[in-house]
Design a protein around this motif. Structure first.
Motif, PDB file in Angstrom:
ATOM      1  N   VAL A 155     -62.755  29.637 -29.379  1.00  0.00           N
ATOM      2  CA  VAL A 155     -61.443  30.254 -29.174  1.00  0.00           C
ATOM      3  C   VAL A 155     -60.375  29.177 -29.243  1.00  0.00           C
ATOM      4  O   VAL A 155     -60.381  28.221 -28.459  1.00  0.00           O
ATOM      5  N   LEU A 156     -59.477  29.345 -30.201  1.00  0.00           N
ATOM      6  CA  LEU A 156     -58.365  28.420 -30.398  1.00  0.00           C
ATOM      7  C   LEU A 156     -57.056  29.170 -30.221  1.00  0.00           C
ATOM      8  O   LEU A 156     -56.953  30.342 -30.619  1.00  0.00           O
ATOM      9  N   VAL A 157     -56.067  28.500 -29.642  1.00  0.00           N
ATOM     10  CA  VAL A 157     -54.768  29.123 -29.429  1.00  0.00           C
ATOM     11  C   VAL A 157     -53.679  28.147 -29.864  1.00  0.00           C
ATOM     12  O   VAL A 157     -53.644  27.006 -29.388  1.00  0.00           O
ATOM     13  N   GLU A 158     -52.801  28.619 -30.749  1.00  0.00           N
ATOM     14  CA  GLU A 158     -51.693  27.802 -31.224  1.00  0.00           C
ATOM     15  C   GLU A 158     -50.414  28.154 -30.475  1.00  0.00           C
ATOM     16  O   GLU A 158     -50.248  29.278 -29.996  1.00  0.00           O
ATOM     17  N   SER A 159     -49.518  27.186 -30.414  1.00  0.00           N
ATOM     18  CA  SER A 159     -48.190  27.408 -29.827  1.00  0.00           C
ATOM     19  C   SER A 159     -47.220  26.410 -30.423  1.00  0.00           C
ATOM     20  O   SER A 159     -47.623  25.466 -31.110  1.00  0.00           O
ATOM     21  N   GLY A 160     -45.930  26.645 -30.154  1.00  0.00           N
ATOM     22  CA  GLY A 160     -44.910  25.692 -30.568  1.00  0.00           C
ATOM     23  C   GLY A 160     -44.093  26.104 -31.774  1.00  0.00           C
ATOM     24  O   GLY A 160     -43.151  25.401 -32.149  1.00  0.00           O
ATOM     25  N   GLY A 161     -44.428  27.227 -32.386  1.00  0.00           N
ATOM     26  CA  GLY A 161     -43.648  27.678 -33.522  1.00  0.00           C
ATOM     27  C   GLY A 161     -42.290  28.210 -33.103  1.00  0.00           C
ATOM     28  O   GLY A 161     -41.978  28.304 -31.916  1.00  0.00           O
TER      29      GLY A 161
ATOM     30  N   GLY B 295     -34.907  20.185 -39.456  1.00  0.00           N
ATOM     31  CA  GLY B 295     -35.333  20.120 -38.067  1.00  0.00           C
ATOM     32  C   GLY B 295     -36.807  19.804 -37.912  1.00  0.00           C
ATOM     33  O   GLY B 295     -37.522  19.592 -38.903  1.00  0.00           O
ATOM     34  N   SER B 296     -37.241  19.791 -36.648  1.00  0.00           N
ATOM     35  CA  SER B 296     -38.625  19.422 -36.322  1.00  0.00           C
ATOM     36  C   SER B 296     -39.211  20.390 -35.309  1.00  0.00           C
ATOM     37  O   SER B 296     -38.489  20.992 -34.503  1.00  0.00           O
ATOM     38  N   LEU B 297     -40.532  20.509 -35.361  1.00  0.00           N
ATOM     39  CA  LEU B 297     -41.288  21.256 -34.370  1.00  0.00           C
ATOM     40  C   LEU B 297     -42.585  20.513 -34.108  1.00  0.00           C
ATOM     41  O   LEU B 297     -43.117  19.836 -35.007  1.00  0.00           O
TER      42      LEU B 297
ATOM     43  N   PHE C   3     -45.270  15.504 -42.060  1.00  0.00           N
ATOM     44  CA  PHE C   3     -46.102  16.064 -40.994  1.00  0.00           C
ATOM     45  C   PHE C   3     -47.084  15.001 -40.509  1.00  0.00           C
ATOM     46  O   PHE C   3     -47.578  14.185 -41.290  1.00  0.00           O
ATOM     47  N   THR C   4     -47.402  15.048 -39.220  1.00  0.00           N
ATOM     48  CA  THR C   4     -48.371  14.131 -38.634  1.00  0.00           C
ATOM     49  C   THR C   4     -49.312  14.905 -37.721  1.00  0.00           C
ATOM     50  O   THR C   4     -48.851  15.614 -36.817  1.00  0.00           O
TER      51      THR C   4
ATOM     52  N   ARG D 231     -47.112  17.490 -35.762  1.00  0.00           N
ATOM     53  CA  ARG D 231     -45.682  17.196 -35.707  1.00  0.00           C
ATOM     54  C   ARG D 231     -45.115  17.465 -37.102  1.00  0.00           C
ATOM     55  O   ARG D 231     -45.582  16.891 -38.083  1.00  0.00           O
ATOM     56  N   THR D 232     -44.111  18.337 -37.148  1.00  0.00           N
ATOM     57  CA  THR D 232     -43.512  18.691 -38.433  1.00  0.00           C
ATOM     58  C   THR D 232     -42.068  18.230 -38.436  1.00  0.00           C
ATOM     59  O   THR D 232     -41.259  18.671 -37.625  1.00  0.00           O
TER      60      THR D 232
END
Length: 120
Positions: A3-9, A16-18, A68-69, A82-83
């Motif tokens: 189970v993977l969960v993404e966030s930060g969008g 800009g950056s996210l 991106f990193t 890191r975008t």
């Protein structure tokens, strides 16, 4: 099943950056290579970055190289993307995937994704 969960969008202006996060639930990420993928409407899924289980190997799609990193902290059970210098063409649903220990092995577990929209 991992189970993977993404966030930060989110919504960001061009340039800009996210920082996107991929967290594991119920298992340790340290044994898995993690890939970040994106899919825009009407387009195929594209792998944008990958980091090996040890963190010693990373690779990037040409379209994001230098902007991106990907990084990981196995003690926090998290992988980040890191975008920077975002462009409208970076708009997509970003998902992380896990499979084997190497970026050359297939990915078979996915999170639901986090939406990134780049627009003025």
């Amino acid at each position: 099943q991992l189970v993977l969960v993404e966030s930060g969008g989110g919504l960001v202006q061009p340039g800009g950056s996210l920082r996107l996060s991929c967290a594991a639930s119920g298992f340790s990420l340290e044994y898995y290579a993690i890939g970040w993928f994106r899919q825009a409407p009407g387009k195929e899924r594209e792998r944008v970055a990958c980091i090996s289980a040890s963190g010693g190997y990373t690779d990037y799609a040409d379209s994001v190289k230098g902007r991106f990193t990907i990084s990981r902290d196995n003690t926090k059970n998290t992988v980040w993307l890191r975008t920077n210098s975002l462009k409208p063409e970076d708009t997509a649903l970003y998902s992380c995937g896990a499979g084997g220990t190497s970026c050359y092995q297939p990915f078979d577990s996915w999170g639901p994704g986090t939406q990134v929209t780049v627009s003025s």
